[in-house]
Design a protein around this motif. Structure first.
Motif, PDB file in Angstrom:
ATOM      1  N   LEU A 299       1.919   3.583  -2.499  1.00  0.00           N
ATOM      2  CA  LEU A 299       1.439   3.828  -3.865  1.00  0.00           C
ATOM      3  C   LEU A 299       1.806   5.230  -4.348  1.00  0.00           C
ATOM      4  O   LEU A 299       1.152   5.776  -5.242  1.00  0.00           O
TER       5      LEU A 299
ATOM      6  N   ARG B 152       0.814  -1.217   0.000  1.00  0.00           N
ATOM      7  CA  ARG B 152       0.000   0.000   0.000  1.00  0.00           C
ATOM      8  C   ARG B 152       0.847   1.267   0.000  1.00  0.00           C
ATOM      9  O   ARG B 152       0.352   2.353   0.282  1.00  0.00           O
TER      10      ARG B 152
ATOM     11  N   THR C  92       1.239  -5.594  -4.865  1.00  0.00           N
ATOM     12  CA  THR C  92      -0.007  -4.842  -4.720  1.00  0.00           C
ATOM     13  C   THR C  92      -1.101  -5.518  -5.547  1.00  0.00           C
ATOM     14  O   THR C  92      -0.878  -5.926  -6.685  1.00  0.00           O
TER      15      THR C  92
ATOM     16  N   LYS D  11      -2.577  10.594  -6.805  1.00  0.00           N
ATOM     17  CA  LYS D  11      -1.856   9.754  -7.761  1.00  0.00           C
ATOM     18  C   LYS D  11      -1.426   8.444  -7.115  1.00  0.00           C
ATOM     19  O   LYS D  11      -0.861   8.427  -6.026  1.00  0.00           O
ATOM     20  N   PHE D  12      -1.711   7.354  -7.820  1.00  0.00           N
ATOM     21  CA  PHE D  12      -1.152   6.045  -7.495  1.00  0.00           C
ATOM     22  C   PHE D  12       0.000   5.783  -8.475  1.00  0.00           C
ATOM     23  O   PHE D  12      -0.199   5.816  -9.686  1.00  0.00           O
ATOM     24  N   THR D  13       1.190   5.532  -7.960  1.00  0.00           N
ATOM     25  CA  THR D  13       2.289   5.056  -8.788  1.00  0.00           C
ATOM     26  C   THR D  13       2.520   3.601  -8.406  1.00  0.00           C
ATOM     27  O   THR D  13       3.023   3.314  -7.318  1.00  0.00           O
ATOM     28  N   LEU D  14       2.123   2.709  -9.255  1.00  0.00           N
ATOM     29  CA  LEU D  14       2.125   1.281  -8.951  1.00  0.00           C
ATOM     30  C   LEU D  14       3.410   0.641  -9.468  1.00  0.00           C
ATOM     31  O   LEU D  14       3.595   0.478 -10.675  1.00  0.00           O
TER      32      LEU D  14
ATOM     33  N   THR E 287       0.792   4.330 -13.726  1.00  0.00           N
ATOM     34  CA  THR E 287       0.382   5.491 -12.940  1.00  0.00           C
ATOM     35  C   THR E 287      -1.093   5.796 -13.158  1.00  0.00           C
ATOM     36  O   THR E 287      -1.582   5.753 -14.290  1.00  0.00           O
TER      37      THR E 287
ATOM     38  N   VAL F  56      -0.100   7.830  -0.769  1.00  0.00           N
ATOM     39  CA  VAL F  56      -0.369   8.169  -2.161  1.00  0.00           C
ATOM     40  C   VAL F  56       0.279   9.513  -2.458  1.00  0.00           C
ATOM     41  O   VAL F  56       0.611  10.275  -1.549  1.00  0.00           O
TER      42      VAL F  56
ATOM     43  N   ILE G 153      -5.904  -1.545  -3.961  1.00  0.00           N
ATOM     44  CA  ILE G 153      -6.349  -0.302  -4.594  1.00  0.00           C
ATOM     45  C   ILE G 153      -7.753   0.051  -4.131  1.00  0.00           C
ATOM     46  O   ILE G 153      -8.040   1.200  -3.758  1.00  0.00           O
TER      47      ILE G 153
ATOM     48  N   ARG H 108      -5.290  13.112   1.420  1.00  0.00           N
ATOM     49  CA  ARG H 108      -3.909  12.636   1.247  1.00  0.00           C
ATOM     50  C   ARG H 108      -3.115  12.787   2.537  1.00  0.00           C
ATOM     51  O   ARG H 108      -2.398  11.879   2.966  1.00  0.00           O
TER      52      ARG H 108
END
Length: 480
Positions: free
Chosen positions: A84, A82, A452, A444-447, A397, A432, A457, A421
């Protein structure tokens, strides 16, 4: 104090000390149940401020105990599913092993007489990467500290190859969502404030080639010099990939250096499924890659690659004590001849260990997993009426924004997203990132973690919505 020097007489002490440190980190990784404790600056700073660095503890066990209190306990752990937020990847074990080896041997990659085999390993990895890109038989490059340095060196080479009699005439073209290091590099290279021309992007956040063509034509008409076009293969905010083939055509037409910033998108070089997304990268004059983003390497592990090895001469300086000119005639390989750095870590060893253990397909499989996860995450967010998602992902992303049903004031929605946030970070339950789109605040999620899952999510989206709703509820109470 000599007992602390690493040598033949202290090898056993080295083994015990490093083993103790590794065991502590391993125990921490095994028991970490969230990416962050949520500690605040005000709570942590006094612990570190209270340490008297002039009063050593004289024992590595005691130092590790103290480190637990000031660092390990509250570190942000990128391996957690988590986490992200930013372009920080979990790292693979072979690379961490390589980190341990390179730190202990402590080779410096500037000259052959300080690195020997390390020099050849780095050169082999550069050749491997340029082959993957398709830059051709004359290609070369060098490892760097990161994408910012790689972009700087690439633009230095472009500036020199432009052969202009006036720096004020030089222009660099990049999209409005390109990395900030493009403008920073222009400043460091002595170019004017207006040297970087920011070009608009399309709906998918890709550079508009129509606008590029128009600006290149205007540049020529005004007697200016189109020094370089920076195409991005994986923007920081959106993961978007500029239309590389079309950009290459325009660069060829106008005799302009084409640089591809693939710091993020370089993982596609190993992809088993999505390599075609960076078709056209083989036509670049220079390319930035960050292995520590999408090859799952520890920081730092990056490189700048060039189509023509001869252009690296613009970074060459010969010092009699280090790399005198005669060494070139004697064919002694000194990497400092190509680098902006002098003393330099053997960061290439981490990638070497990874490739020799996992293979390129192993890396590519991991990167494909996060790209596929992003597609799944996009479908989740797009189907959720609580959120607005900006673009379909090209890499891993997702940029989105919580939209409450009962609130229409954009500024209030901004505040709710900012609050969500911050509240999420303070809880430590997940992390995040955030950015602005059209002047409005987005999340923004940067995966980059294959561990994950879509369920992570979904859970984080629920947490975000909960925090935002709490803020809006409290805001409504205050207003009444």
């Amino acid at each position: 104090m000599r007992s602390h020097l690493l040598n033949d007489t202290t090898a056993e002490q080295y083994r015990r000390s490093v083993t103790d440190g590794v065991e502590r980190v391993a125990a921490k990784l095994a028991t970490t149940d969230r990416p962050f404790t949520g500690i605040t600056v005000d709570a942590l700073a006094p612990r570190i401020d209270g340490i008297d660095l002039d009063q050593p503890l004289h024992d590595t066990t005691a130092v590790l105990d103290e480190l637990e209190d000031v660092y390990l306990r509250d570190a942000i752990y990128f391996h957690h599913p988590r986490y992200l937020a930013h372009l920080n990847c979990p790292v693979v074990i072979p690379a961490v092993l390589g980190e341990a080896v390179l730190s202990a041997v402590n080779s410096s990659l500037d000259t052959w007489d300080q690195s020997a085999g390390g020099t050849l390993i780095e050169r082999k990895l550069i050749d491997w990467t340029t082959d993957r890109i398709g830059l051709g038989p004359a290609a070369d490059g060098v490892f760097t500290s990161g994408g910012t340095q790689s972009n700087l060196q690439a633009l230095l080479l472009a500036r020199e190859e432009a052969k202009s009699d006036s720096l004020a005439k030089l222009r660099i073209f990049a999209s409005e969502v390109s990395h900030f290091s493009v403008k920073k590099s222009a400043k460091l290279l002595g170019l004017g404030q207006d040297a970087v021309v920011s070009l608009p992007v399309d709906h998918d956040k890709r550079l508009q080639t129509v606008a590029l063509a128009r600006e290149l034509e205007r540049c020529a008409k005004d007697g200016l010099v189109p020094m370089a076009v920076v195409a991005t293969a994986g923007t920081t905010d959106f993961g978007s990939i500029d239309p590389l083939p079309e950009i290459a055509e325009l660069c060829e037409q106008y005799g302009t250096w084409m640089h591809v910033d693939a710091a993020y998108g370089c993982g596609l070089l190993a992809s088993l499924k999505h390599r075609d997304r960076i078709s056209g990268i083989e036509r670049a004059d220079s390319v930035t890659v960050d292995y520590h983003k999408s090859f799952f390497q520890p920081v730092s592990s990056s490189a700048v690659l060039v189509r023509d090895a001869a252009t690296l001469r613009h970074a060459t300086y010969h010092a009699e004590y280090l790399n005198p000119r005669r060494m070139v005639e004697e064919r002694i390989p000194n990497q400092v001849d190509k680098s902006l750095q002098t003393t330099r870590r053997f960061d290439a060893l981490k990638l070497w260990m990874t490739l020799r253990t996992m293979g390129a397909d192993g890396i590519g499989q991991l990167f494909d997993e996060v790209c596929d996860l992003a597609r799944e995450g996009w479908k989740l967010i797009a189907a959720d009426p609580r959120f607005d998602v900006v673009v379909e992902p090209s890499l891993s992303t997702l940029v989105f924004r919580y939209i409450p049903a009962a609130v229409t004031d954009p500024a209030e929605i901004d505040r709710a997203n900012l609050y969500a946030r911050k509240a999420l970070f303070a809880s430590g339950d997940a992390i995040v990132a955030g950015t602005k789109v059209g002047g409005r605040h987005y999340l923004k999620f940067t995966l980059l973690n294959p561990e994950t899952q879509a369920s992570d999510i979904a859970a984080v989206l629920d947490l975000i919505a909960g925090h935002a709703e709490q803020y809006l509820g409290e805001s409504l109470d205050r207003a009444s």
